[in-house]
Design a protein around this motif. Structure first.
Motif, PDB file in Angstrom:
ATOM      1  N   LYS A 214      35.961  31.411  36.374  1.00  0.00           N
ATOM      2  CA  LYS A 214      35.159  32.517  35.839  1.00  0.00           C
ATOM      3  C   LYS A 214      34.932  32.280  34.348  1.00  0.00           C
ATOM      4  CE  LYS A 214      35.029  37.485  35.293  1.00  0.00           C
ATOM      5  NZ  LYS A 214      35.588  38.758  35.669  1.00  0.00           N
TER       6      LYS A 214
ATOM      7  N   THR B   1      42.552  39.306  44.114  1.00  0.00           N
ATOM      8  CA  THR B   1      41.626  39.995  43.208  1.00  0.00           C
ATOM      9  C   THR B   1      40.909  38.917  42.387  1.00  0.00           C
ATOM     10  OG1 THR B   1      43.425  40.259  41.602  1.00  0.00           O
ATOM     11  CG2 THR B   1      42.918  42.168  42.967  1.00  0.00           C
ATOM     12  N   GLY B   2      39.598  39.110  42.206  1.00  0.00           N
ATOM     13  CA  GLY B   2      38.800  38.191  41.390  1.00  0.00           C
ATOM     14  C   GLY B   2      38.951  36.741  41.833  1.00  0.00           C
TER      15      GLY B   2
ATOM     16  N   GLY C 222      39.570  42.103  46.330  1.00  0.00           N
ATOM     17  CA  GLY C 222      39.175  43.202  45.445  1.00  0.00           C
ATOM     18  C   GLY C 222      38.336  42.727  44.278  1.00  0.00           C
ATOM     19  N   CYS C 223      37.240  43.452  44.006  1.00  0.00           N
ATOM     20  CA  CYS C 223      36.412  43.156  42.834  1.00  0.00           C
ATOM     21  C   CYS C 223      35.741  44.451  42.378  1.00  0.00           C
ATOM     22  CB  CYS C 223      35.391  42.060  43.135  1.00  0.00           C
ATOM     23  SG  CYS C 223      34.203  42.495  44.391  1.00  0.00           S
ATOM     24  N   PRO C 224      35.275  44.509  41.116  1.00  0.00           N
ATOM     25  CA  PRO C 224      34.741  45.775  40.602  1.00  0.00           C
ATOM     26  C   PRO C 224      33.433  46.226  41.277  1.00  0.00           C
ATOM     27  CG  PRO C 224      35.179  44.207  38.806  1.00  0.00           C
ATOM     28  CD  PRO C 224      35.385  43.473  40.076  1.00  0.00           C
TER      29      PRO C 224
ATOM     30  N   SER D 161      35.988  48.264  43.778  1.00  0.00           N
ATOM     31  CA  SER D 161      36.751  49.329  43.098  1.00  0.00           C
ATOM     32  C   SER D 161      35.904  50.301  42.283  1.00  0.00           C
ATOM     33  CB  SER D 161      37.807  48.695  42.190  1.00  0.00           C
ATOM     34  OG  SER D 161      37.192  47.892  41.206  1.00  0.00           O
ATOM     35  N   ARG D 162      34.773  49.848  41.718  1.00  0.00           N
ATOM     36  CA  ARG D 162      34.070  50.758  40.806  1.00  0.00           C
ATOM     37  C   ARG D 162      32.789  51.354  41.386  1.00  0.00           C
ATOM     38  NH1 ARG D 162      34.766  47.324  35.241  1.00  0.00           N
ATOM     39  NH2 ARG D 162      36.919  46.700  35.692  1.00  0.00           N
TER      40      ARG D 162
ATOM     41  N   LYS E 175      40.355  54.905  43.955  1.00  0.00           N
ATOM     42  CA  LYS E 175      39.616  53.643  44.076  1.00  0.00           C
ATOM     43  C   LYS E 175      40.058  52.843  45.294  1.00  0.00           C
ATOM     44  CE  LYS E 175      38.692  52.389  39.263  1.00  0.00           C
ATOM     45  NZ  LYS E 175      38.984  51.422  38.209  1.00  0.00           N
TER      46      LYS E 175
ATOM     47  N   TYR F   1      41.404  49.630  46.339  1.00  0.00           N
ATOM     48  CA  TYR F   1      42.097  48.468  45.808  1.00  0.00           C
ATOM     49  C   TYR F   1      42.625  47.671  47.009  1.00  0.00           C
ATOM     50  CZ  TYR F   1      42.465  49.661  40.800  1.00  0.00           C
ATOM     51  OH  TYR F   1      42.220  49.896  39.478  1.00  0.00           O
TER      52      TYR F   1
ATOM     53  N   GLN G 274      45.546  46.983  47.859  1.00  0.00           N
ATOM     54  CA  GLN G 274      46.694  47.619  48.516  1.00  0.00           C
ATOM     55  C   GLN G 274      46.316  48.850  49.331  1.00  0.00           C
ATOM     56  OE1 GLN G 274      46.305  47.137  45.302  1.00  0.00           O
ATOM     57  NE2 GLN G 274      47.158  48.735  44.010  1.00  0.00           N
TER      58      GLN G 274
ATOM     59  N   LEU H 118      45.283  39.200  39.691  1.00  0.00           N
ATOM     60  CA  LEU H 118      45.734  39.945  38.514  1.00  0.00           C
ATOM     61  C   LEU H 118      47.198  40.322  38.565  1.00  0.00           C
ATOM     62  CD1 LEU H 118      43.030  42.711  37.954  1.00  0.00           C
ATOM     63  CD2 LEU H 118      43.417  40.635  36.627  1.00  0.00           C
TER      64      LEU H 118
ATOM     65  N   GLY I  25      50.204  42.539  38.297  1.00  0.00           N
ATOM     66  CA  GLY I  25      50.271  43.990  38.520  1.00  0.00           C
ATOM     67  C   GLY I  25      49.849  44.337  39.931  1.00  0.00           C
ATOM     68  N   MET I  26      48.959  43.515  40.531  1.00  0.00           N
ATOM     69  CA  MET I  26      48.499  43.822  41.886  1.00  0.00           C
ATOM     70  C   MET I  26      49.660  43.745  42.885  1.00  0.00           C
ATOM     71  SD  MET I  26      46.355  40.382  43.009  1.00  0.00           S
ATOM     72  CE  MET I  26      46.100  40.799  44.728  1.00  0.00           C
TER      73      MET I  26
HETATM   74  P1  A2P Z   1      39.271  47.951  38.378  1.00  0.00           P
HETATM   75  O1  A2P Z   1      39.101  47.020  37.227  1.00  0.00           O
HETATM   76  O2  A2P Z   1      38.018  48.620  38.812  1.00  0.00           O
HETATM   77  O3  A2P Z   1      40.376  48.962  38.152  1.00  0.00           O
HETATM   78  P2  A2P Z   1      37.847  40.924  38.562  1.00  0.00           P
HETATM   79  O4  A2P Z   1      38.914  39.900  38.328  1.00  0.00           O
HETATM   80  O5  A2P Z   1      36.586  40.356  39.152  1.00  0.00           O
HETATM   81  O6  A2P Z   1      37.613  41.801  37.368  1.00  0.00           O
HETATM   82  O7  A2P Z   1      38.402  41.886  39.720  1.00  0.00           O
HETATM   83  C1  A2P Z   1      39.670  42.458  39.685  1.00  0.00           C
HETATM   84  C2  A2P Z   1      39.747  43.603  40.681  1.00  0.00           C
HETATM   85  O8  A2P Z   1      41.107  44.025  40.815  1.00  0.00           O
HETATM   86  C3  A2P Z   1      38.963  44.837  40.244  1.00  0.00           C
HETATM   87  O9  A2P Z   1      38.380  45.440  41.368  1.00  0.00           O
HETATM   88  C4  A2P Z   1      40.049  45.716  39.627  1.00  0.00           C
HETATM   89  O10 A2P Z   1      39.735  47.084  39.647  1.00  0.00           O
HETATM   90  C5  A2P Z   1      41.179  45.424  40.579  1.00  0.00           C
HETATM   91  N1  A2P Z   1      42.510  45.787  40.008  1.00  0.00           N
HETATM   92  C6  A2P Z   1      42.847  46.049  38.725  1.00  0.00           C
HETATM   93  N2  A2P Z   1      44.167  46.342  38.608  1.00  0.00           N
HETATM   94  C7  A2P Z   1      44.681  46.276  39.860  1.00  0.00           C
HETATM   95  C8  A2P Z   1      45.991  46.494  40.407  1.00  0.00           C
HETATM   96  N3  A2P Z   1      47.034  46.808  39.640  1.00  0.00           N
HETATM   97  N4  A2P Z   1      46.143  46.349  41.742  1.00  0.00           N
HETATM   98  C9  A2P Z   1      45.096  46.006  42.523  1.00  0.00           C
HETATM   99  N5  A2P Z   1      43.842  45.789  42.077  1.00  0.00           N
HETATM  100  C10 A2P Z   1      43.625  45.911  40.757  1.00  0.00           C
END
Ligand code: A2P
Length: 307
Positions: free
Chosen positions: A101, A155-156, A184-186, A214-215, A224, A226, A228, A254, A256-257
């Motif tokens: 990315k 995620t991403g 998961g992605c925004p 998520s968004r 949202k 996510y 999980q 990410l 934290g996920m």
């Molecule tokens: P959001 O940012 O809307 O809260 P990318 O890497 O393309 O930005 O995507 C990362 C994705 O993981 C987004 O949809 C983001 O949501 C989501 N995300 C952010 N924090 C967490 C988390 N703690 N657990 C799971 N998904 C998460």
């Protein structure tokens, strides 16, 4: 449970002091056309190097960007997950891919471009790159991979290793267990390799592609979507798989996920995927999310790579 036999892997055949030069063969965008984010699939020709046939899916390669930082030091190595199967991109063992990315940040009205990601994103076929690796000895598919079900949470660009793992599981045509990719992605425009995963979902009744936007979308309670939340939202599909003792969970993306996934698994009574380090309070929601890793760690059935 079937024994999880992780393959022996070779590490750092090429080190930062002794990198190997490889050639770019392709570099294309894997988001949908309208995305403001650029995520690229980059393939390198490693023929004639000691990396050929020695990098397994799940491992990472190192990239040494040319040039120096603002203090005049050589740029450091950056690690990227391999996204091609062990057999190589398109079945060619001399082709190895990664997923990058382009990172762009704004701070105090200045634009900062991620050094390695922008270097890689600008590469053209024929360009030479200094590569190291491979690295990573646990985030791998078992040798007896077809004996297991898989839940892949990404995620991403955490989706990178799962692209290759899914190709690897289904390439021989005899994989009979269940495999789900929970991504998961925004925004919808940030879906990565959507055509490939949709096609796999349609072609294989035992492959399930479960994206979470998520968004744009909201769950009925306003929260949202996510990765999980799919454990609850797709309970009918996922719970029976998670209850089987030959199911493995992989988490990539990410930092934290993983806490959210462990919390949801524990709430559903699926405690085989986490090891308890410290006694948990009765109400799991009492644990501040940032502290969750003080209480739990991945079990032998769970593999995580977060950054
Ligand atoms: P959001 O940012 O809307 O809260 P990318 O890497 O393309 O930005 O995507 C990362 C994705 O993981 C987004 O949809 C983001 O949501 C989501 N995300 C952010 N924090 C967490 C988390 N703690 N657990 C799971 N998904 C998460």
């Amino acid at each position: 449970m079937a024994e999880i036999k992780l393959p022996e892997v070779e590490l750092n055949i090429y080190s930062p002091k002794n990198p190997v030069e490889v050639t770019v063969v392709e570099n294309y965008v894997v988001t949908l056309e309208a995305s403001p984010n650029f995520v690229r699939h980059i393939t390198f020709d490693i023929s004639g190097t000691d990396l050929e046939n020695r990098v397994r899916i799940g491992q990472s390669i190192g990239i040494l960007p040319p040039g120096q930082d603002s203090k005049g030091r050589e740029h450091k190595l950056r690690l990227y997950s391999v996204s091609s199967p062990t057999s190589g991109e398109r079945g060619k063992p001399h082709l190895i891919s990664t997923t990058v990315k382009r990172t762009i940040e704004e701070f105090e009205e200045k634009i900062y471009l991620g050094v390695a990601s922008n270097y890689l994103s600008d590469l053209k076929p024929g360009d030479k790159v200094k590569m190291t690796g491979p690295s990573g000895r646990r985030f791998l598919l078992p040798e007896n991979a077809e004996d297991f079900n898989y839940l892949f949470f990404a995620t991403g660009t955490g989706i990178a290793p799962f692209r290759g793992m899914i190709m690897e599981l289904f390439e021989k045509g005899d994989y009979k267990n269940e495999c789900a990719l929970i991504f998961g992605c925004p925004y919808r425009t940030d879906l990565l390799y959507p055509a490939f995963f949709n096609e796999m979902d349609q072609k294989h009744s035992n492959f399930h592609y479960l994206p979470n936007i998520s968004r744009e979308d909201r769950r009925p309670d306003g929260s949202k979507y996510y990765v999980q939340t799919k454990i609850e939202d797709e309970k009918e599909l996922l719970y029976p798989i998670l209850r089987q003792d030959n199911t493995l969970v992989y988490i990539c993306g990410l930092k934290g996920m993983e806490s959210g996934i462990y919390l949801e698994l524990l709430k559903q009574g699926l405690s085989d995927y986490v090891e308890i380090k410290k006694e948990l309070p009765e109400n799991l929601n009492d644990i501040p999310r940032g502290d969750f890793k003080k209480f739990v760690k991945p079990s032998v059935r769970t593999f995580e790579e977060v950054y």
